[in-house]
Scaffold this active site. Structure first.
Site, mmCIF file in Angstrom:
data_model
loop_
_atom_site.group_PDB
_atom_site.id
_atom_site.type_symbol
_atom_site.label_atom_id
_atom_site.label_comp_id
_atom_site.label_asym_id
_atom_site.label_seq_id
_atom_site.Cartn_x
_atom_site.Cartn_y
_atom_site.Cartn_z
ATOM 1 N N HIS A 116 14.868 -32.016 49.595
ATOM 2 C CA HIS A 116 14.348 -33.372 49.549
ATOM 3 C C HIS A 116 13.631 -33.632 48.231
ATOM 4 O O HIS A 116 12.789 -34.531 48.133
ATOM 5 C CB HIS A 116 13.411 -33.614 50.736
ATOM 6 C CG HIS A 116 13.423 -35.012 51.258
ATOM 7 N ND1 HIS A 116 12.318 -35.820 51.266
ATOM 8 C CD2 HIS A 116 14.435 -35.769 51.765
ATOM 9 C CE1 HIS A 116 12.627 -37.000 51.784
ATOM 10 N NE2 HIS A 116 13.902 -36.996 52.086
ATOM 11 N N ASP A 140 12.660 -48.960 47.528
ATOM 12 C CA ASP A 140 11.964 -47.718 47.208
ATOM 13 C C ASP A 140 11.053 -47.965 46.011
ATOM 14 O O ASP A 140 10.818 -49.108 45.630
ATOM 15 C CB ASP A 140 12.989 -46.607 46.925
ATOM 16 C CG ASP A 140 12.499 -45.246 47.370
ATOM 17 O OD1 ASP A 140 11.481 -44.769 46.824
ATOM 18 O OD2 ASP A 140 13.123 -44.646 48.263
ATOM 19 N N HIS A 160 12.149 -47.774 52.345
ATOM 20 C CA HIS A 160 12.155 -46.324 52.158
ATOM 21 C C HIS A 160 11.006 -45.859 51.260
ATOM 22 O O HIS A 160 11.041 -44.776 50.699
ATOM 23 C CB HIS A 160 13.503 -45.902 51.551
ATOM 24 C CG HIS A 160 13.806 -44.452 51.682
ATOM 25 N ND1 HIS A 160 13.872 -43.606 50.597
ATOM 26 C CD2 HIS A 160 14.066 -43.685 52.765
ATOM 27 C CE1 HIS A 160 14.165 -42.384 51.009
ATOM 28 N NE2 HIS A 160 14.288 -42.396 52.310
ATOM 29 N N GLU A 173 10.117 -30.377 49.132
ATOM 30 C CA GLU A 173 9.628 -31.649 48.625
ATOM 31 C C GLU A 173 9.006 -31.480 47.239
ATOM 32 O O GLU A 173 8.630 -30.381 46.839
ATOM 33 C CB GLU A 173 8.554 -32.221 49.569
ATOM 34 C CG GLU A 173 8.968 -32.360 51.013
ATOM 35 C CD GLU A 173 9.728 -33.649 51.292
ATOM 36 O OE1 GLU A 173 9.936 -34.434 50.333
ATOM 37 O OE2 GLU A 173 10.092 -33.871 52.450
#
Length: 447
Positions: A133, A164, A353, A381
């Site tokens: 991710h 986003d 998002h 992440e």
């Protein structure tokens, strides 16, 4: 910093100095698409794109064609695309059996005289328990950072978009650091293989390598040794996180704990980890004004209109709304006195998002982290923490937040949110069954 963090990370973070004119914020996904294509076309030395996936659709084809064109124009250009290994080998959820994007990657490599390597990173042996991710596109000395993946809706190629954040940071030290991590900690691993070449190894055959790889990632970090500690001007720190109590998760909690006046949080899927909820509660008790922006359930990318046949995936937006309603109910006093402000984002048929945080007038966190238990424990992440002690970015920061809040509505009471009795019958039936067999808590840990 509150004393509860006995080994606080924030004061110890190494950062790279950043000039105010080296950072810019794009206002829309269409601008993001144009910017990315322009940078690819103008690249001189390197292009490294890291995203959850590069989708086989019009926008994905446009990006891949641009990469091949750039390579043809400058054969010396170093290009790599890095995506999740498992996500690339399955079809879209609910679309039936499909070969996945990997088959398209292989066809594209065979059809072009140029090479654009596409690497698959297996963070786990099953997608359910962890994916790549990471975010960030490196073009020469510029980092283009967004939570977006690469497909039609994220890039607003057709009629709908997924909203986003989109930031450009011109900083060679940051770009070099992120590039080194991709090359040495990802691509160099025995668990990572090219998806654009035929005869892929099976995930089962890679089980041992994947286990070693995940163990390595839990101890890995961006190399910021060239950075400084205690820099008193505008700076950026790259952060990495996978597994329990990782660096990124700890910094997120410390940022909330450091807030004194105002805190803004964006998350598309409302399912806060317990450590985040605790810090939010402490911040509210000391008088911090908190704004949380979350997508309306109809702006969730898993939302399926009631007029369409029910699929299990359609229950997810309702689970998130149930979590938001419980949170609002337990914090109704703070909502009433204006300290806590919950905002629902909705704009037509588009989806939401956004992730990230704004702390007082100083810190801004750019991240793909969804601020949920999955992001805190399972997925790999990253994030970029911008420290602005001299308040040099107040105006672009204000404009970004203004654009985010433009399509939001404040929740005045938890009663404004729907309950099971309001949901479509098939959704309500499924959620009652989930509650009855007591797996709801497990679902919230892996969603």
């Amino acid at each position: 910093m509150p004393s509860l963090f006995k080994r606080s990370l924030l004061p110890k973070l190494r950062s790279f100095p950043l000039s105010a004119d080296a950072l810019s914020i794009l206002p829309s996904p269409a601008d993001f698409r144009r910017c990315l294509l322009e940078h690819i076309a103008g690249a001189r030395h390197r292009i490294t794109l890291v995203a959850l996936y590069l989708q086989q659709d019009e926008a994905g084809q446009e990006i891949l064609d641009a990469l091949h064109a750039a390579k043809a124009a400058r054969p010396e250009l170093e290009i790599a695309v890095v995506v999740d290994w498992l996500r690339a080998q399955r079809g879209l959820i609910g679309a039936g059996k499909q070969p996945g994007n990997a088959a398209w990657y292989q066809a594209q490599t065979a059809a072009h005289p140029t090479q654009v390597p596409i690497y698959g990173v297996p963070v786990q042996t099953r997608e359910l328990f962890g994916v790549l991710h990471l975010k960030g596109f490196i073009v020469d000395d510029c980092v283009i950072y967004s939570g977006a993946s690469l497909n039609n809706v994220y890039l607003h190629k057709l009629d709908k978009y997924r909203f986003d954040r989109y930031h450009l940071l011109h900083n060679k030290q940051l770009a070099d650091t992120m590039q080194r991590f991709v090359e040495h900690d990802l691509i160099a691993s025995k668990a990572v293989h090219r998806l654009d070449l035929p005869t892929l190894p099976t995930t089962r055959s890679l089980r041992s390598a994947i286990g070693d790889f995940r163990s390595h990632l839990k101890k890995a970090s961006y190399d910021t040794s060239a950075g400084t500690v205690g820099h008193f001007g505008l700076s950026v720190s790259p952060l990495l996180g996978v597994g329990k109590n990782n660096q990124l998760s700890r910094v997120i909690c410390e940022l909330i704990a450091s807030s004194q006046q105002q805190l803004t949080i964006c998350t598309p899927y409302f399912n806060l980890p317990l450590p985040v909820t605790r810090e939010i509660n402490r911040a509210l008790e000391r008088g911090v004004r908190i704004d949380i922006v979350v997508g309306d359930k109809t702006a969730n990318d898993f939302y399926i209109p009631p007029s369409e046949p029910f699929r299990v995936i359609a229950a997810l937006p309702y689970l998130y709304e149930m979590s938001l309603r419980r949170f609002a109910k337990s914090h109704q006093r703070m909502i009433d006195n204006g300290l806590l402000n919950l905002h629902l984002w909705r704009e037509g048929d588009n989806t939401y998002h956004l992730k990230g945080m704004w702390v007082d007038d100083r810190y801004t966190l750019l991240t793909g982290n969804n601020l949920n238990p999955r992001a805190f424990r399972l997925d790999l992440e990253n994030g970029l923490l911008i420290d602005d002690p001299r308040r040099e970015l107040l105006e672009p920061r204000r404009k970004e937040l203004e654009a985010i809040f433009a399509h939001t509505q404040r929740i005045d009471s938890f009663k404004n949110l729907e309950t099971l009795v309001d949901y479509p019958p098939a959704v309500a039936k499924f959620l009652r069954r989930v509650s009855r067999v007591r797996i709801e808590r497990l679902l919230y840990r892996i969603l």
